[in-house]
Scaffold this active site. Structure first.
Site, mmCIF file in Angstrom:
data_model
loop_
_atom_site.group_PDB
_atom_site.id
_atom_site.type_symbol
_atom_site.label_atom_id
_atom_site.label_comp_id
_atom_site.label_asym_id
_atom_site.label_seq_id
_atom_site.Cartn_x
_atom_site.Cartn_y
_atom_site.Cartn_z
ATOM 1 N N GLU A 163 -43.453 125.619 24.352
ATOM 2 C CA GLU A 163 -43.536 126.973 23.802
ATOM 3 C C GLU A 163 -42.325 127.797 24.220
ATOM 4 O O GLU A 163 -41.882 128.681 23.492
ATOM 5 C CB GLU A 163 -44.827 127.654 24.263
ATOM 6 C CG GLU A 163 -45.161 128.921 23.477
ATOM 7 C CD GLU A 163 -46.573 129.406 23.715
ATOM 8 O OE1 GLU A 163 -47.454 129.127 22.885
ATOM 9 O OE2 GLU A 163 -46.795 130.068 24.752
ATOM 10 N N LYS A 218 -54.992 139.288 26.505
ATOM 11 C CA LYS A 218 -54.184 140.488 26.711
ATOM 12 C C LYS A 218 -54.562 141.581 25.712
ATOM 13 O O LYS A 218 -54.770 142.730 26.074
ATOM 14 C CB LYS A 218 -52.691 140.147 26.607
ATOM 15 C CG LYS A 218 -51.770 141.332 26.907
ATOM 16 C CD LYS A 218 -50.295 140.940 26.825
ATOM 17 C CE LYS A 218 -49.897 140.047 27.962
ATOM 18 N NZ LYS A 218 -48.437 139.763 27.981
ATOM 19 N N GLU A 271 -59.653 133.054 18.709
ATOM 20 C CA GLU A 271 -60.411 131.973 19.345
ATOM 21 C C GLU A 271 -61.207 132.504 20.538
ATOM 22 O O GLU A 271 -62.394 132.194 20.699
ATOM 23 C CB GLU A 271 -59.471 130.851 19.808
ATOM 24 C CG GLU A 271 -58.725 130.162 18.691
ATOM 25 C CD GLU A 271 -57.339 130.749 18.448
ATOM 26 O OE1 GLU A 271 -56.488 130.035 17.902
ATOM 27 O OE2 GLU A 271 -57.120 131.929 18.813
ATOM 28 N N GLY A 309 -47.935 134.558 28.766
ATOM 29 C CA GLY A 309 -49.172 133.856 29.074
ATOM 30 C C GLY A 309 -48.961 132.563 29.835
ATOM 31 O O GLY A 309 -49.707 132.239 30.766
ATOM 32 N N ARG A 310 -47.933 131.808 29.480
ATOM 33 C CA ARG A 310 -47.712 130.509 30.120
ATOM 34 C C ARG A 310 -47.167 130.643 31.536
ATOM 35 O O ARG A 310 -47.038 129.641 32.243
ATOM 36 C CB ARG A 310 -46.789 129.656 29.258
ATOM 37 C CG ARG A 310 -45.457 130.315 28.883
ATOM 38 C CD ARG A 310 -44.797 129.553 27.743
ATOM 39 N NE ARG A 310 -43.564 130.160 27.272
ATOM 40 C CZ ARG A 310 -43.490 131.113 26.355
ATOM 41 N NH1 ARG A 310 -44.607 131.619 25.847
ATOM 42 N NH2 ARG A 310 -42.330 131.582 25.945
ATOM 43 N N LYS A 323 -51.312 131.948 12.647
ATOM 44 C CA LYS A 323 -52.386 132.917 12.887
ATOM 45 C C LYS A 323 -52.621 133.798 11.670
ATOM 46 O O LYS A 323 -53.759 134.055 11.273
ATOM 47 C CB LYS A 323 -52.044 133.800 14.097
ATOM 48 C CG LYS A 323 -52.035 133.092 15.429
ATOM 49 C CD LYS A 323 -51.691 134.088 16.528
ATOM 50 C CE LYS A 323 -51.633 133.447 17.894
ATOM 51 N NZ LYS A 323 -51.281 134.413 18.953
ATOM 52 N N HIS A 332 -51.816 101.332 31.810
ATOM 53 C CA HIS A 332 -52.565 100.442 30.922
ATOM 54 C C HIS A 332 -52.673 101.014 29.519
ATOM 55 O O HIS A 332 -53.526 100.577 28.735
ATOM 56 C CB HIS A 332 -53.955 100.185 31.512
ATOM 57 C CG HIS A 332 -53.899 99.436 32.809
ATOM 58 N ND1 HIS A 332 -54.006 98.069 32.873
ATOM 59 C CD2 HIS A 332 -53.716 99.867 34.079
ATOM 60 C CE1 HIS A 332 -53.905 97.679 34.138
ATOM 61 N NE2 HIS A 332 -53.723 98.762 34.894
#
Length: 540
Positions: free
Chosen positions: A352, A206, A212, A266-267, A503, A383
């Site tokens: 979040e 955005k 990152e 964002g999510r 951050k 398992h």
């Protein structure tokens, strides 16, 4: 100031009711209520939701709904759909539902956001068609064979999860890659089998400053420039952002930039331009089918009475276990290999959103909030961690997700997969008593070890098939579940201030690493010692 939900008569009544219901076993609940399985099952879209294997009675559901009504859930739903600024800490509307709404006016600050969404979808469609048809070529004239989505968080998890889920629909001549981790191994793996002349990068950020994402994007840019020259950047990179100036500075043509809006977190952004890589992969028609699936559940959530409202009931059952049974985690167990990334996607959506300890009014929460969300596809999980689900000390409510028609079935596999899903739900609910174990001839010394207490709650979501529409329906169910729980707990599910401090500190430490010098007073003694150790070893 509105009192916390925990200080209301409805909550007190639910608390007293819990004392009556908690000791009861699911065996007893089913034995005394022959119509339970039929009554505690609902349909929404292409999905069948069975919640009968929960430690609840009709009275429990009635009291939980009373709590939701006391919290003002219906009013909050209407406020969200109307575009009110319910994200109060950031002063923003919350309109992910507008991303999948059909044409019709919805004004925010004088702008028709639905019209803007459809205009953006048309431009996304044009770009996707160009890439899929081969009309969009790289700098040397080669058609695009690899699409690499570079993002992180919601800019990666959504499109990566959905592309995996709908892999059977992805264009056979286009390889889809997703890069998010700043660990260079992630990008290196994506580039190892790619050709610069036929690779298109979609950079999703955005602000276009996410460390990152931009670190990975700049490394990818160098890879392209070293092979094809500076002028190639405009043909091999497009952006999804809200910062045209930074996009242009990177060398991407702002004309090809697709837009992000501040009223979509964002999510929640998969149905927006953040899903551009997905649209290229599966095609615009399938992407629009996914949007229609989202919208179907949006309408169900907005207009269905709470007692038949699937996401509301999912949320209320979660509140029941989180706040009254003390369950700290919730497992999501898709019996579908292509939904392998779905639990990770839900981790961000839920944790979040509702990982909060402060109420909207600024006061501390008075109840436990968001659970730890985790899971793996069945049958692999059986398992690995199902032992704890069956015989461990924690209570872990779980959602089991399955499909009637498989994406792939070499012969008999899918029937066995579904048999395992149904068997696990049955075993978790009803267990195996010591008497039943003895009757099977097990030696007395092993009876306790081979008994199962049962009474472990599950929901089962059974859908027709993993289509784009069903995927949209499934995601929307969980979005509205999370929203409902946030309303009940009185928290803001749409900010994420908790990720900011790390951050800021990472930026500070990164500058010290670049300079090769530690500011001795800048950190605690442990961090300072670790940083010095790192610099000393790196210098060798």
């Amino acid at each position: 100031m509105t009192p916390p939900i925990t200080e209301t008569p409805e909550w007190y009544e639910l608390h007293a009711h819990h004392a009556d219901v908690a000791p009861r076993h699911l065996r007893d609940l089913f034995a005394t209520d022959p119509g339970r399985a039929q009554r505690m099952a609902l349909e929404v879209g292409d999905m069948y939701f069975d919640y009968s294997k929960h430690r609840v009675t009709d009275g429990t559901i009635h009291r939980l709904i009373s709590v939701a009504e006391r919290a003002g859930l219906q009013e909050r739903i209407e406020a969200m759909f109307a575009g009110e600024r319910i994200n109060t800490t950031e002063g923003r509307a919350v309109l992910h539902v507008a991303l999948r709404a059909p044409q019709g006016p919805l004004l925010v600050d004088g702008t028709d956001v639905v019209a803007a969404v459809h205009a953006e979808l048309e431009q996304m469609t044009d770009l996707a068609v160009e890439v899929r048809s081969g009309a969009w070529t790289g700098a040397t004239g080669k058609r695009i064979r690899t699409v690499v989505n570079i993002g992180i968080g919601g800019s990666d998890l959504g499109p990566a999860m959905a592309t995996g889920a709908l892999a059977h629909l992805v264009h056979p001549d286009i390889a889809m890659r997703f890069v998010s981790n700043i660990d260079g191994t992630d990008l290196a793996a994506a580039l190892a089998t790619s050709d610069p002349a036929s690779t298109l990068f979609i950079v999703v950020s955005k602000t276009f400053t996410t460390i990152e994402t931009l670190t990975n994007a700049r490394s990818a840019r160098r890879w392209v420039v070293e092979a094809l020259g500076e002028a190639a950047v405009a043909r091999h990179f497009v952006a999804v952002s809200a910062n045209a100036a930074e996009v242009a500075a990177f060398g991407i043509d702002p004309v090809t930039m697709r837009t992000m809006w501040d009223w979509v977190g964002g999510r929640y952004s998969l149905p927006s331009a953040v899903g551009l890589s997905l649209m290229i992969g599966i095609g615009p028609e399938a992407f629009h089918e996914m949007l229609a699936g989202y919208h179907l559940v949006d309408e169900h959530f907005r207009n269905t009475p709470f007692e038949r409202n699937v996401p509301v009931l999912m949320a209320l059952l979660g509140v029941w276990y989180r706040n009254f049974f003390g369950a700290e985690s919730h497992a999501v167990l898709p019996y579908c290999e292509q939904l392998g990334r779905f639990p990770a996607y839900l981790q961000q959506l839920d944790m979040e959103s509702n990982g909060k300890s402060v109420r909207i009014d600024g006061g501390p929460v008075t109840s436990a909030t968001g659970p730890i969300v985790w899971g793996e596809p069945g049958t692999n999980g059986q398992h690995a961690f199902y032992q704890l689900l069956h015989q461990g000390t924690p209570l872990v409510p779980a959602d089991l997700i399955g499909f009637i028609r498989p994406v792939t079935d070499p012969g008999g596999h899918h029937d066995q997969l579904v048999a395992n899903m149904l068997a696990q739900a049955e075993a978790l609910a009803f267990g195996l008593t010591e008497e039943e174990v003895r009757t099977a001839g097990v030696p007395d010394t092993l009876v306790a070890h081979r008994s199962f207490a049962g009474n472990r709650p599950t929901s089962t979501l059974l859908a027709t098939a993993l289509t784009p529409s069903v995927l949209g329906q499934l995601v929307a169910l969980y979005e509205h579940k999370v929203f409902t729980q946030g309303v009940i707990w009185g928290i803001n599910s749409f900010d994420q201030w908790g990720v900011e401090l790390g951050k800021v500190l990472a930026h500070r430490i990164g500058a010290e690493i670049t300079a090769g010098e530690v500011a001795s007073t800048a950190h605690d003694t442990s961090t300072t010692a670790l940083l010095r150790r790192y610099l000393e070893e790196r210098s060798r």
